[in-house]
Design a protein around this motif. Structure first.
Motif, PDB file in Angstrom:
ATOM      1  N   PRO A 113       8.880  23.048 -10.193  1.00 50.89           N
ATOM      2  CA  PRO A 113       7.768  23.047  -9.261  1.00 50.89           C
ATOM      3  C   PRO A 113       8.220  23.135  -7.795  1.00 50.89           C
ATOM      4  N   PHE A 114       7.298  23.616  -6.975  1.00 53.09           N
ATOM      5  CA  PHE A 114       7.549  23.680  -5.535  1.00 53.09           C
ATOM      6  C   PHE A 114       7.775  22.258  -5.042  1.00 53.09           C
ATOM      7  N   ASN A 115       8.985  22.003  -4.491  1.00 51.51           N
ATOM      8  CA  ASN A 115       9.289  20.651  -4.006  1.00 51.51           C
ATOM      9  C   ASN A 115       9.949  20.751  -2.628  1.00 51.51           C
ATOM     10  N   ILE A 116      10.490  19.651  -2.156  1.00 51.12           N
ATOM     11  CA  ILE A 116      11.071  19.647  -0.804  1.00 51.12           C
ATOM     12  C   ILE A 116      12.264  20.614  -0.734  1.00 51.12           C
ATOM     13  N   ASN A 117      13.026  20.703  -1.816  1.00 48.19           N
ATOM     14  CA  ASN A 117      14.159  21.648  -1.810  1.00 48.19           C
ATOM     15  C   ASN A 117      13.673  23.100  -1.733  1.00 48.19           C
ATOM     16  N   THR A 118      12.553  23.368  -2.402  1.00 41.88           N
ATOM     17  CA  THR A 118      11.977  24.726  -2.334  1.00 41.88           C
ATOM     18  C   THR A 118      11.597  25.056  -0.886  1.00 41.88           C
ATOM     19  N   LEU A 119      11.017  24.049  -0.239  1.00 38.12           N
ATOM     20  CA  LEU A 119      10.577  24.218   1.155  1.00 38.12           C
ATOM     21  C   LEU A 119      11.737  24.731   2.020  1.00 38.12           C
ATOM     22  N   TYR A 120      12.913  24.103   1.831  1.00 33.16           N
ATOM     23  CA  TYR A 120      14.087  24.486   2.635  1.00 33.16           C
ATOM     24  C   TYR A 120      14.663  25.832   2.188  1.00 33.16           C
ATOM     25  N   ASP A 121      14.438  26.205   0.931  1.00 30.94           N
ATOM     26  CA  ASP A 121      14.928  27.511   0.457  1.00 30.94           C
ATOM     27  C   ASP A 121      14.117  28.671   1.036  1.00 30.94           C
ATOM     28  N   PHE A 123      11.763  28.562   3.788  1.00 36.16           N
ATOM     29  CA  PHE A 123      11.412  28.565   5.215  1.00 36.16           C
ATOM     30  C   PHE A 123      12.638  28.251   6.070  1.00 36.16           C
ATOM     31  N   PRO A 124      12.636  28.693   7.349  1.00 39.59           N
ATOM     32  CA  PRO A 124      13.722  28.312   8.251  1.00 39.59           C
ATOM     33  C   PRO A 124      13.786  26.785   8.354  1.00 39.59           C
ATOM     34  N   ARG A 125      14.985  26.286   8.610  1.00 37.25           N
ATOM     35  CA  ARG A 125      15.250  24.848   8.560  1.00 37.25           C
ATOM     36  C   ARG A 125      14.279  24.018   9.431  1.00 37.25           C
ATOM     37  N   GLU A 126      14.048  24.501  10.648  1.00 33.29           N
ATOM     38  CA  GLU A 126      13.215  23.737  11.577  1.00 33.29           C
ATOM     39  C   GLU A 126      11.778  23.592  11.058  1.00 33.29           C
ATOM     40  N   LYS A 127      11.282  24.715  10.548  1.00 28.33           N
ATOM     41  CA  LYS A 127       9.912  24.710  10.022  1.00 28.33           C
ATOM     42  C   LYS A 127       9.825  23.821   8.770  1.00 28.33           C
ATOM     43  N   ALA A 128      10.833  23.960   7.919  1.00 34.27           N
ATOM     44  CA  ALA A 128      10.851  23.158   6.684  1.00 34.27           C
ATOM     45  C   ALA A 128      10.868  21.677   7.031  1.00 34.27           C
ATOM     46  N   ASN A 129      11.662  21.330   8.043  1.00 29.17           N
ATOM     47  CA  ASN A 129      11.783  19.947   8.472  1.00 29.17           C
ATOM     48  C   ASN A 129      10.450  19.395   8.961  1.00 29.17           C
ATOM     49  N   ARG A 130       9.752  20.205   9.742  1.00 28.21           N
ATOM     50  CA  ARG A 130       8.451  19.791  10.284  1.00 28.21           C
ATOM     51  C   ARG A 130       7.443  19.604   9.134  1.00 28.21           C
ATOM     52  N   LEU A 131       7.459  20.573   8.202  1.00 28.26           N
ATOM     53  CA  LEU A 131       6.521  20.497   7.078  1.00 28.26           C
ATOM     54  C   LEU A 131       6.830  19.301   6.188  1.00 28.26           C
ATOM     55  N   GLU A 132       8.108  19.054   5.980  1.00 21.51           N
ATOM     56  CA  GLU A 132       8.499  17.904   5.140  1.00 21.51           C
ATOM     57  C   GLU A 132       7.929  16.613   5.732  1.00 21.51           C
ATOM     58  N   LYS A 133       8.104  16.456   7.054  1.00 23.86           N
ATOM     59  CA  LYS A 133       7.615  15.229   7.707  1.00 23.86           C
ATOM     60  C   LYS A 133       6.103  15.109   7.556  1.00 23.86           C
ATOM     61  N   LYS A 134       5.410  16.233   7.761  1.00 25.01           N
ATOM     62  CA  LYS A 134       3.942  16.196   7.650  1.00 25.01           C
ATOM     63  C   LYS A 134       3.521  15.827   6.226  1.00 25.01           C
TER      64      LYS A 134
END
Ligand code: FAD
Ligand code: UDP
Length: 389
Positions: A113-121, A123-134
């Motif tokens: 499933p789409f998870n936090i690791n998928t997010l970083y795969d 999207f660019p790191r900065e965007k992934a980081n922001r989305l993770e926090k949200k």
């Protein structure tokens, strides 16, 4: 008309006196009840299957390369049900395989499933980081959210993310798998693969998971290896003429009643097998294709039992509608109108004494193996062992 189950004449004088049980279908559902009746009640059981093998959809075999092939698609055992685990481990050991699924999204191989690791795969790191926090602020950690729920976002950036996940992971895959968009499929189906606010890449978080060390067919063979059990393959219920005291029917309920009230719809699948002259074809046992290709996923079987061979065998899985006489029933389609039709059949079934319907087909439910086993145990426990003849 469906068969009327006539009572078997019991001659108490005869040394052949024995309650006769018929189990239709030698998949997990049928095999578990057959075992329980033979073993716990010491009664005779005839188990039939129209296929030429036992184990139903869980059937596996070793091919010429020594690879354990799951003929009807990858089967991974997973459960949180202690009772089921204790029951099944009487018949097999399991290895410590924990299922993970990769998916190809626009050429990127990532986690499903789409998870936090998928997010970083993706999207660019900065965007992934922001989305993770949200995401963590909104939901917390280790939380699973069904996609149809996840789409309801207030924050613009999370809304954009939700639409991305919907389109890249669910829309095309579900359309291939079910023939309709996710919004037209029962929410419980897509909720099987949630958005997971976690770095846990496993497909299942159940307490117990693994692959039977000698395969599923061996487990079913052991369940059925009992002096009170007779197995007849290549035998369709509709061609039987004998009468039985009890009938346990794990085939399709509409077929039992000769489609009197209409057909229950199913999705079917088929597999294109390929052998490749290399050690591995892909990086994982299952790779999903949620936004490209006509197949839904590719299975590579040697991963499950860590089979060593210089060749590898894969299967591409395709979905299509079930059509009577053309292909097999695989997935009941959870939908209100189908449930209503199923319940009408169940009403008819109440007129029959000592006929029990269960299993993926008999209950018309999208059961995993552990649920099918739990249901068989439940049917066994609900039997009026003395008084129902
Ligand atoms: P089946 O295995 O379908 O057995 C029913 C049997 O009845 C069949 O062998 C059929 O031939 C026989 N039969 C039907 N009608 C008649 C008749 N008239 N006369 C004689 N015989 C008849 N579960 C998991 O836990 N993990 C997984 O990873 C997993 N992966 C899956 C992948 C796919 C592609 C599919 C389709 C299912 C998967 N499942 C998985 C679910 C699993 O296959 C089922 O839970 C399990 O097979 C249910 O067993 P059953 O005995 O109810 O049905
Ligand atoms: N699904 C999806 N994309 C994926 C994986 C799953 O859209 O990459 C949806 C699809 O509708 C599928 C459902 O989630 O039918 C359940 O997936 P699962 O892997 O549990 O299906 P199964 O293994 O039972 O076929």
């Amino acid at each position: 008309m469906g068969k009327q189950i006539k009572k078997f004449k019991i001659n108490i004088e005869s040394d052949k006196y024995m309650k006769k049980n018929l189990v239709v279908g030698a998949g997990f559902s049928g095999a578990v009840i057959a075992n329980l009746i033979a073993d716990k009640l010491n009664e005779k059981v005839l188990i039939i299957d129209k296929k030429n093998h036992i184990a139903g959809n869980c059937y596996d075999y070793r091919d010429k390369n020594g690879i354990m092939i799951h003929q009807y698609g990858s089967h991974i055992f997973h459960t949180d049900n202690q009772k089921v685990w204790e029951f099944i481990t009487q018949f097999t050991d399991f290895n410590n395989y924990e299922h993970k699924v990769l998916g190809m999204i626009d050429g990127i191989e990532t986690h499903i499933p789409f998870n936090i690791n998928t997010l970083y795969d993706v999207f660019p790191r900065e965007k992934a980081n922001r989305l993770e926090k949200k995401l963590i602020t909104l939901y917390g950690s280790e939380v699973k959210i069904p996609i149809l729920e996840f789409l309801k976002q207030d924050d613009e950036e999370l809304k954009e993310l939700a639409n991305y996940v919907y389109e890249k992971i669910f829309l095309y895959y579900t359309t291939k798998q079910w023939g309709v968009a996710p919004s037209s499929v029962d929410g419980a189906v897509t909720a099987r693969v949630p958005v997971y606010i976690s770095k846990d890449n496993r497909y299942f978080q159940d307490k117990y998971q693994g692959i039977p060390t000698n395969g599923y067919t061996e487990v079913v063979k052991k369940l059925l290896n009992h002096p009170n059990i007779e197995i007849r393959l290549n035998t369709d219920y509709k061609n039987l003429t004998e009468n039985y005291n009890r009938v346990f029917y794990t085939g399709a309920i509409d077929e039992f009643f000769n489609y009197e009230l209409g057909q229950l719809p199913y999705r079917s699948v088929y597999f294109e097998f390929e052998e490749h002259d290399k050690e591995f074809y892909q990086n994982n046992s299952v790779v999903n294709y949620p936004c490209s290709e006509n197949y839904t996923r590719i299975h590579e079987y040697k991963y499950y039992l860590n089979d060593k061979s210089k060749n590898t065998v894969i299967a591409k899985e395709y979905s299509e509608n079930f059509e009577l006489g053309k292909n097999e029933r695989y997935y009941p389609i959870p939908k209100d109108e189908n449930k209503e039709l199923y319940e009408k059949y169940l009403e008819k079934a109440k007129d029959l004494k000592n006929v029990y319907f269960f299993g993926r087909l008999g209950d018309y439910k999208y059961y995993d193996m552990d649920k099918a086993i739990a249901r068989s145990i439940e049917v066994f426990e609900s039997l009026d062992k003395e008084g129902d003849f």
